[in-house]
Scaffold this motif. Sequence first.
Motif, PDB file in Angstrom:
ATOM      1  N   VAL A 114     -22.752 -20.733 -21.067  1.00 56.53           N
ATOM      2  CA  VAL A 114     -22.828 -20.090 -19.587  1.00 56.53           C
ATOM      3  C   VAL A 114     -22.467 -18.761 -20.137  1.00 56.53           C
ATOM      4  CG1 VAL A 114     -21.660 -20.049 -17.444  1.00 56.53           C
ATOM      5  CG2 VAL A 114     -21.642 -22.282 -18.741  1.00 56.53           C
ATOM      6  N   VAL A 115     -23.773 -18.005 -19.549  1.00 54.13           N
ATOM      7  CA  VAL A 115     -23.769 -16.461 -19.915  1.00 54.13           C
ATOM      8  C   VAL A 115     -23.428 -15.486 -18.885  1.00 54.13           C
ATOM      9  CG1 VAL A 115     -25.010 -14.663 -20.921  1.00 54.13           C
ATOM     10  CG2 VAL A 115     -25.451 -17.030 -21.441  1.00 54.13           C
ATOM     11  N   TYR A 116     -22.234 -14.598 -18.754  1.00 56.19           N
ATOM     12  CA  TYR A 116     -22.153 -13.763 -17.637  1.00 56.19           C
ATOM     13  C   TYR A 116     -22.214 -12.177 -18.348  1.00 56.19           C
ATOM     14  CZ  TYR A 116     -19.428 -17.912 -16.472  1.00 56.19           C
ATOM     15  OH  TYR A 116     -19.012 -19.207 -15.986  1.00 56.19           O
ATOM     16  N   TRP A 117     -22.582 -11.406 -17.301  1.00 54.28           N
ATOM     17  CA  TRP A 117     -22.737  -9.831 -17.942  1.00 54.28           C
ATOM     18  C   TRP A 117     -22.414  -8.971 -16.964  1.00 54.28           C
ATOM     19  CZ3 TRP A 117     -26.758 -13.348 -16.971  1.00 54.28           C
ATOM     20  CH2 TRP A 117     -27.611 -12.904 -16.058  1.00 54.28           C
ATOM     21  N   GLN A 118     -22.198  -7.546 -17.272  1.00 53.32           N
ATOM     22  CA  GLN A 118     -21.682  -6.563 -16.448  1.00 53.32           C
ATOM     23  C   GLN A 118     -22.346  -5.223 -17.192  1.00 53.32           C
ATOM     24  OE1 GLN A 118     -19.890  -6.271 -13.309  1.00 53.32           O
ATOM     25  NE2 GLN A 118     -21.190  -4.354 -13.576  1.00 53.32           N
ATOM     26  N   VAL A 119     -23.014  -4.492 -16.316  1.00 53.96           N
ATOM     27  CA  VAL A 119     -23.434  -3.235 -16.893  1.00 53.96           C
ATOM     28  C   VAL A 119     -22.239  -2.311 -16.822  1.00 53.96           C
ATOM     29  CG1 VAL A 119     -25.042  -1.265 -16.046  1.00 53.96           C
ATOM     30  CG2 VAL A 119     -25.882  -3.536 -16.067  1.00 53.96           C
ATOM     31  N   ILE A 120     -22.184  -1.636 -17.914  1.00 55.10           N
ATOM     32  CA  ILE A 120     -20.814  -0.674 -17.940  1.00 55.10           C
ATOM     33  C   ILE A 120     -21.444   0.856 -17.894  1.00 55.10           C
ATOM     34  CG2 ILE A 120     -19.111   0.323 -19.490  1.00 55.10           C
ATOM     35  CD1 ILE A 120     -18.899  -2.746 -18.940  1.00 55.10           C
ATOM     36  N   ASP A 121     -22.593   1.216 -18.272  1.00 52.51           N
ATOM     37  CA  ASP A 121     -23.099   2.341 -17.601  1.00 52.51           C
ATOM     38  C   ASP A 121     -24.513   2.295 -17.042  1.00 52.51           C
ATOM     39  OD1 ASP A 121     -21.099   4.258 -18.724  1.00 52.51           O
ATOM     40  OD2 ASP A 121     -21.658   3.689 -20.578  1.00 52.51           O
ATOM     41  N   ASP A 122     -25.593   2.858 -17.486  1.00 55.52           N
ATOM     42  CA  ASP A 122     -26.920   2.666 -17.222  1.00 55.52           C
ATOM     43  C   ASP A 122     -27.439   1.267 -17.763  1.00 55.52           C
ATOM     44  OD1 ASP A 122     -27.033   4.991 -15.897  1.00 55.52           O
ATOM     45  OD2 ASP A 122     -27.865   6.050 -17.535  1.00 55.52           O
ATOM     46  N   GLN A 123     -28.193   0.587 -17.017  1.00 56.25           N
ATOM     47  CA  GLN A 123     -28.425  -0.564 -17.445  1.00 56.25           C
ATOM     48  C   GLN A 123     -29.458  -0.857 -18.682  1.00 56.25           C
ATOM     49  OE1 GLN A 123     -30.224  -3.277 -14.170  1.00 56.25           O
ATOM     50  NE2 GLN A 123     -30.237  -4.883 -15.341  1.00 56.25           N
TER      51      GLN A 123
END
Length: 217
Positions: A114-123
Amino acid sequence: MAAVLSCAAVALLSSPCTVERRRQHALLRLSSRLDKLDLLLHLLQGERTLIRKTMIAVGLASSALALGMWLASPAAATTGKSEFTVVYPDQKPRTTFWVENVGAWSGNMTGKSVVYWQVIDDQVPFTSFKITTRIEERLTRTSEDHVVTSKTCDLTEIVNDHAAWWRDDTANICVAPPVTYDGELYWSSDATVVYDLVGDGKGPITQELDGSPLIHG
């Protein structure tokens, strides 16, 4: 005289009273036999009913036993968690990914990522982002893994289209084909991510992930 007695005897035997008595005796014998036949049929019917009830009871007991065994069948699930951040050489943009490798069994061994993600700065734009989920087995706790089944899932489009993803959905879950579980072996679910960033000049990069803890017994 003998001839006269013989004729008289024949006449007596042929009289209406004698014939009627014979008929009544015959009817009585027939009635008795019918009563015995009826009793026999009744006994047979009772036997069939008893057999049928016994079969039903045995069937119910067998079903209850099977259900109990199914409910009591052992099951286990373990999860290995990984975190990595994809960055450009100048440290921007950045995207952090979290991956859960779940190994589970209940009759069959299953493995999913199961993959989750979050952009920290620009994508971060990707030309490719793929994850390969594997079900692995080993003979002992410390021996090498052997890949039993695997599946590669292409998440490029969904990763590029969403700055963040936190829910469980078929779009962000990769499932390896299940296999028959053997309790004598040690099992786990593992995965590898291979991604390629747009314009960084590095080509495909392989990110090894933490597999699930071993399942055995």
